[in-house]
Design an enzyme around this catalytic site. Structure first.
Site, PDB file in Angstrom:
ATOM      1  N   LYS A  41       0.869  -1.192   0.000  1.00 42.44           N
ATOM      2  CA  LYS A  41       0.000   0.000   0.000  1.00 42.44           C
ATOM      3  C   LYS A  41       0.908   1.245   0.000  1.00 42.44           C
ATOM      4  CE  LYS A  41      -4.293   1.627   2.113  1.00 42.44           C
ATOM      5  NZ  LYS A  41      -5.381   1.308   3.100  1.00 42.44           N
TER       6      LYS A  41
ATOM      7  N   GLU B  20     -19.069  -4.723  10.962  1.00 43.38           N
ATOM      8  CA  GLU B  20     -20.019  -3.923  11.746  1.00 43.38           C
ATOM      9  C   GLU B  20     -21.093  -4.802  12.383  1.00 43.38           C
ATOM     10  OE1 GLU B  20     -18.922  -3.139   8.724  1.00 43.38           O
ATOM     11  OE2 GLU B  20     -17.981  -1.179   8.963  1.00 43.38           O
TER      12      GLU B  20
ATOM     13  N   ARG C  98     -25.106  -1.266   7.957  1.00 44.68           N
ATOM     14  CA  ARG C  98     -24.791  -2.670   7.663  1.00 44.68           C
ATOM     15  C   ARG C  98     -25.173  -3.569   8.836  1.00 44.68           C
ATOM     16  NH1 ARG C  98     -19.706  -4.499   4.194  1.00 44.68           N
ATOM     17  NH2 ARG C  98     -21.029  -3.671   2.548  1.00 44.68           N
TER      18      ARG C  98
HETATM   19  C1  LIG Z   1     -18.614  -1.524   5.407  1.00 38.61           C
HETATM   20  C2  LIG Z   1     -17.422  -0.611   5.455  1.00 38.61           C
HETATM   21  N1  LIG Z   1     -16.814  -0.386   6.628  1.00 38.61           N
HETATM   22  C3  LIG Z   1     -15.749   0.430   6.704  1.00 38.61           C
HETATM   23  C4  LIG Z   1     -15.281   1.064   5.580  1.00 38.61           C
HETATM   24  C5  LIG Z   1     -14.122   2.046   5.670  1.00 38.61           C
HETATM   25  N2  LIG Z   1     -12.959   1.563   4.897  1.00 38.61           N
HETATM   26  C6  LIG Z   1     -12.686   2.017   3.689  1.00 38.61           C
HETATM   27  S1  LIG Z   1     -11.342   1.338   3.027  1.00 38.61           S
HETATM   28  C7  LIG Z   1     -11.080   0.396   4.425  1.00 38.61           C
HETATM   29  C8  LIG Z   1      -9.920  -0.528   4.516  1.00 38.61           C
HETATM   30  C9  LIG Z   1      -9.939  -1.484   3.372  1.00 38.61           C
HETATM   31  O1  LIG Z   1      -8.814  -2.335   3.474  1.00 38.61           O
HETATM   32  P1  LIG Z   1      -8.449  -3.236   2.239  1.00 38.61           P
HETATM   33  O2  LIG Z   1      -9.655  -3.914   1.747  1.00 38.61           O
HETATM   34  O3  LIG Z   1      -7.318  -4.074   2.666  1.00 38.61           O
HETATM   35  O4  LIG Z   1      -8.022  -2.204   1.102  1.00 38.61           O
HETATM   36  P2  LIG Z   1      -6.679  -1.359   1.012  1.00 38.61           P
HETATM   37  O5  LIG Z   1      -7.024   0.028   1.498  1.00 38.61           O
HETATM   38  O6  LIG Z   1      -5.646  -2.018   1.838  1.00 38.61           O
HETATM   39  O7  LIG Z   1      -6.316  -1.356  -0.444  1.00 38.61           O
HETATM   40  C10 LIG Z   1     -12.063   0.635   5.352  1.00 38.61           C
HETATM   41  C11 LIG Z   1     -12.128   0.024   6.684  1.00 38.61           C
HETATM   42  C12 LIG Z   1     -15.965   0.814   4.372  1.00 38.61           C
HETATM   43  N3  LIG Z   1     -15.574   1.446   3.202  1.00 38.61           N
HETATM   44  N4  LIG Z   1     -17.005  -0.020   4.326  1.00 38.61           N
END
Ligand SMILES: Cc1ncc(C[n+]2csc(CCOP(=O)(O)OP(=O)(O)O)c2C)c(N)n1
Ligand SMILES: CC(=O)[C@@H](O)[C@H](O)COP(=O)(O)O
Ligand SMILES: [Mg+2]
Length: 645
Positions: free
Chosen positions: A290, A376, A404
């Site tokens: 990342k 969630e 959710r």
């Molecule tokens: C249901 C939900 N909860 C929380 C979020 C907030 N959120 C956005 S990106 C993220 C992390 C995602 O991690 P990953 O899938 O590993 O993607 P990366 O950013 O590492 O590419 C979170 C928690 C969301 N978008 N949707």
């Protein structure tokens, strides 16, 4: 090495020739690393001007190029989970010219959106939906007799949500032709939590990068086999017993990897093999970094997940000069304070420690803070279990993400009357994240639940009182909502007070018009009241504080002693106003000609803009309030009271 943009932008000779994926087909494989460097530079420059999500997109530049190079998008469907990593995808799919409008009013969305491009077959922003949507599209292709690849790119963080396993489970059973690419950068927003991330780390490290020859052999052996799939799957299953198949294989996926997600030498042959020989569900485990290619983002990945505008050379992010503390900070500090006085208080976040401020709580009370991952539904019922055992759980969730977990709120918390506390951040419009992240519905869906106490903070001092009130309230579930961003600059009490449940407050007395606010529209009500007073319309301003239970005495008083009663809230229809109107009607308080006007978020998906612009467009600012009052009175008002006619 990415040539970091300086002013003017570095030359992008290859990228200048790639407007859509078809153009990629003309680019030699050997030139793709150079193209990746140009895409990275373009993205860094763009996001330095717009702000937005940086780290995730930087981590999938090669992967995005490889997918578009190998597959026939948009006929082959490519779905990005969450969609915050889609900026390279947008640059490569005809939207480079608009990439500097990202997340701005009238500009590109910061996520994938069907309405924006044929290359975005599915909208995202909330996580862990891509495999389900992809499976739907894969089954549709089967039913249509169409030969189509469907690719879902999902992150390791998004793989912590239950919905992803529901989809894997179903895909394996259906033996659908679905390609899942697990983008494992060992990061969520914060470092990932949970056994799954440990498992993936073992997979990524334990099984060293498979030699590409080995991958090729294995793939051909599996995917190219002409024998009946049933035999192949049986062989795979047996192998699992012998060598310990991965979780994904046990769920019916052919699991390839881990492979280096930044190496075209790894990505291209695997993707081509899967494209040409693949049948049934395949999971390709790619390992990426990342923030790749931008040293400040590589060095502080969590700080560069979502960024303000920044200086490309130093990485320094623009800092707004706050005139008041952010609501999130006030909440976090108040909860730390209450938890220091009550060791039954525990805090729960669903992968949003910094966004909710619970990273500060964890710093002081580490044993009482839980990050459950992007989960969630689990967070809410986990909190219910804690409450059942006498703890005081604060399940801190953004309004939009609480959606959710609604059945868990109803079934596991409300029906059982368990004293779970719900700090609801990002209430109302959030701005650049647009309609997917707006906190519009929590009052509607919580205040309709029997036994729920539903509060909204009018300012940061009120928020501090509501944290104390929630900590002290053990009779059942209680929620309090507050917006993204800074407070209004009121003085903060040393410690919050315990508010009398169901009691609002009158801020300013008048005689003709009553403005009854629920939440932070109170500030606009006070401005509107000045204008209305100046126009000879003596105006009362009251802060309801509670949507449930309603302050019935206050509402009766306002109804009986004013000609006009306006309610206003940062929420959709069915919320505070509906409860007030219902009460007024039941009490016959509408029978005497009282002119009531409910002001709510309009029944549209409000497009991204600055929050204040969104509220103005929704008519929920002081000008809109004044205009609503004059309309209720059937009077024209002078131009001086805002634009509304
Ligand atoms: C249901 C939900 N909860 C929380 C979020 C907030 N959120 C956005 S990106 C993220 C992390 C995602 O991690 P990953 O899938 O590993 O993607 P990366 O950013 O590492 O590419 C979170 C928690 C969301 N978008 N949707
Ligand atoms: C993509 C995602 O869902 C999060 O990164 C979200 O954009 C964070 O929102 P805030 O910036 O309001 O914390
Ligand atoms: Mg990740």
């Amino acid at each position: 090495m990415t040539q970091l943009p300086t002013n003017p932008m570095p030359a992008t000779p290859l990228l200048d020739k790639v407007n859509v994926p078809d153009d990629l087909k003309k680019v030699d494989d050997r030139d793709l690393p150079q193209l990746a460097s140009e895409v990275r530079a373009e993205m860094i420059d763009a996001v330095s001007r717009t702000g937005g999500h940086l780290g995730a997109g930087l981590g999938v530049v090669e992967l995005t190029i490889a997918i578009h190079k190998v597959f026939d998008t948009p006929n082959d469907r490519l779905i990005f989970d969450v969609g915050h990593q889609c900026y390279p995808h947008k640059i490569l799919t005809g939207r480079r010219d608009r990439i500097r409008t990202l997340r701005q009013e009238g500009g590109l969305s910061g996520f994938t959106r069907r309405a924006e491009s044929e290359y975005d077959p599915f909208g995202a922003a909330h996580s862990s939906t891509s495999i389900s949507a992809g499976l739907g599209m894969a089954v549709a292709a089967d039913l249509d007799g169409k030969s189509r690849n469907v690719i879902a790119v999902i992150g390791d963080g998004a793989m912590s949500a239950g919905m992803a396993y529901e989809a894997l489970n179903n895909a394996g059973a259906l033996d659908a032709r679905l390609i899942v690419i697990l983008n494992d950068n060992d990061m969520s927003i914060a470092p990932p939590t949970g056994a799954m991330s440990a498992y993936l780390a073992r997979l990524a490290s334990g099984r060293t990068y498979m030699g590409i020859r080995e991958v090729g052999k294995k793939l051909t052996a599996y995917l190219g086999k002409t024998v009946d799939r049933a035999i192949t799957r049986a062989v795979e299953h047996a192998r699992g017993y012998v060598t310990g198949g991965t979780l994904f294989e046990e769920m019916g996926f052919y699991h390839i990897g881990p492979i280096d997600g930044h190496s075209f030498d790894h990505l291209l042959p695997v993707l081509r093999n899967v494209r040409d020989n693949g049948r049934g569900p395949v999971l390709i485990h790619v390992v990426t970094q990342k923030g790749k290619g931008y040293p400040p983002a590589e060095a502080a990945v969590d700080k560069y997940h979502g960024v303000n505008k920044f200086d490309v050379i130093t990485g320094a992010q623009a800092k707004a000069k706050p005139n008041a503390p952010a609501y999130t900070s006030v909440f976090a500090e108040a909860l730390v304070q209450e938890a220091s006085l009550d060791d039954k208080i525990v805090a729960i976040t669903a992968a949003m420690p910094s966004g909710t401020g619970l990273d500060r709580f964890a710093a002081v009370h580490p044993s009482r803070c839980f990050d459950v991952g992007i989960a969630e539904q689990h967070a809410v019922t986990f909190a219910a279990g804690l409450a059942a055992e006498g703890y005081k759980p604060f399940a801190a969730l953004y309004s939009t993400f609480l959606q959710r977990a609604y059945d868990q709120v109803v079934h596991d918390v409300a029906i059982q009357g368990l004293p779970v506390r719900f700090p609801i951040d990002r209430a109302g419009f959030v701005g650049a994240d647009g309609p997917t992240h707006a906190g519009s519905f929590d009052t509607t869906y919580l205040a309709s639940l029997p036994g729920f106490v539903v509060m909204a903070a009018a300012d940061e001092a009120e928020l501090k009182h509501m944290v104390r009130t929630a900590a002290a309230y053990d009779e059942g579930p209680i929620s309090f909502r507050y917006p993204r961003g800074e407070g209004v600059g009121v003085e903060l009490p040393e410690r919050g007070e315990i508010l009398p449940i169901g009691k609002g407050r009158i801020i300013k007395e008048g005689t003709k018009v009553a403005l009854l606010s629920f939440g932070t529209r109170l500030a606009d009500c006070l401005v509107a009241a000045e204008d209305l007073d100046a126009a000879g319309l003596s105006t009362t301003v009251a802060d309801a504080r509670f949507a449930k239970p309603l302050d019935q005495d206050l509402i009766r008083q306002l109804a009986r002693h004013h000609e006009v009663l306006i309610t206003i809230e940062e929420g959709a229809i069915g919320g505070f106003a509906s409860h007030v109107l219902h009460f007024l009607a039941e009490e016959g308080l509408l029978d005497g000609g009282l002119r009531v006007r409910p002001m709510v978020i309009p029944d549209i998906w409000m497009e991204q803009a600055k929050p204040e612009a969104m509220y103005a467009r929704a008519g929920l600012d002081s000008a809109g309030i004044v205009s609503t009052v004059f309309k209720a009175l059937g009077q024209k008002h002078s131009v001086g009271f805002g634009a509304a006619g």
